[in-house]
Design a protein around this motif. Structure first.
Motif, PDB file in Angstrom:
ATOM      1  N   VAL A  80       3.065  23.385  -6.025  1.00  0.00           N
ATOM      2  CA  VAL A  80       3.323  22.286  -5.093  1.00  0.00           C
ATOM      3  C   VAL A  80       2.116  21.351  -5.016  1.00  0.00           C
TER       4      VAL A  80
ATOM      5  N   VAL B  35       6.654  17.786   1.778  1.00  0.00           N
ATOM      6  CA  VAL B  35       7.110  19.037   1.177  1.00  0.00           C
ATOM      7  C   VAL B  35       8.242  19.557   2.043  1.00  0.00           C
TER       8      VAL B  35
ATOM      9  N   VAL C  84       5.005  19.162   6.046  1.00  0.00           N
ATOM     10  CA  VAL C  84       5.672  20.329   5.463  1.00  0.00           C
ATOM     11  C   VAL C  84       6.772  20.761   6.420  1.00  0.00           C
TER      12      VAL C  84
END
Length: 248
Positions: free
Chosen positions: A226, A92, A14
């Protein structure tokens, strides 16, 4: 299959994972079984706080420093993650900056920073993800509903987020045969400390009333989407999902 079972054993990077929606998403994925790598640009104290918070909740997490616009640093980060965890399944990309102001007065140095972080950074991170992700993987980029709200003062920022959206379908098609999806989430106003900072109650109430659902989005509204794209949402590919409660 539960969300925790879907995430079990999978590795996710992320970017921008130590603040804002990046941090919220990293925590959500960790709670649902993912082994999480939170990327940060320079604030080591904030990175350590994020790791401690996620670890205290029972998650598996490490922090890795890299400027997302620096292809050497990003490649090195992927090398480290592969060495430590054996591979990467999901990326992400939440890192970004948001200076605002009307075009007529906007500082071009700020524009250059926006282009470097929001567009080049997305390209660099996606390029490495496209090279590295294992089969069954997912790339999820963060854009913004501001591309549709078209609020004055957001010209430069919205332009960079429009570029993020433009990449999704093309990259998805370029990855044909790899079983890797590429999507974008474009949140509207989300009830995070960053949103409330500097806003009067009148402004907060006005923005909260815009969606038909009559409220601000909650962090889990975005993080849950997500997680869906990272796991079971395999038939969604090359798309931008506007997460704003129907405000547009």
């Amino acid at each position: 299959m539960s969300e925790a079972e879907q995430g079990a054993g999978r590795v996710v990077i992320v970017t921008g994972g130590t603040r804002g929606m990046g941090r919220e998403t990293a925590g959500y994925l960790a709670r649902n079984g993912y082994r999480v790598v939170v990327n940060y640009a320079g604030n080591e104290a904030q990175a350590n706080e994020t790791v401690e918070e996620i670890t205290a909740g029972g998650g598996t997490v490490v922090a890795k420093r890299a400027d997302v616009a620096d292809e050497v640093a990003v490649s090195a980060m992927f090398d480290e993650v592969e060495a430590e965890f054996g591979g990467v399944d999901v990326v992400v990309h939440a890192a970004g900056v948001m200076p605002v102001g009307p075009m007529v007065d906007f500082d071009l140095a700020q524009l250059d920073r926006l282009l470097n972080v929001n567009i080049r950074g997305t390209y660099v991170v996606n390029q490495q993800a496209a090279k590295r992700l294992r089969s069954g993987g997912a790339i999820i980029n963060f854009s913004s509903s501001i591309t549709r709200f078209s609020r004055p003062g957001y010209t430069a920022y919205a332009a960079t987020k429009g570029a993020v959206q433009a990449m999704a379908l093309i990259l998805a098609r370029e990855l044909r045969g790899r079983d890797i999806t590429v999507n974008v989430v474009a949140p509207g106003p989300i009830a995070t400390p960053l949103f409330f900072e500097g806003k009067s109650q009148e402004v907060i109430d006005r923005i909260s009333a815009e969606p038909p659902l009559g409220r601000l989005g909650e962090p889990d509204d975005v993080s849950g989407t997500v997680a869906f794209l990272a796991g079971p949402g395999r038939w969604i590919n090359g798309q931008t999902l506007f997460i704003n409660g129907g405000a547009i």
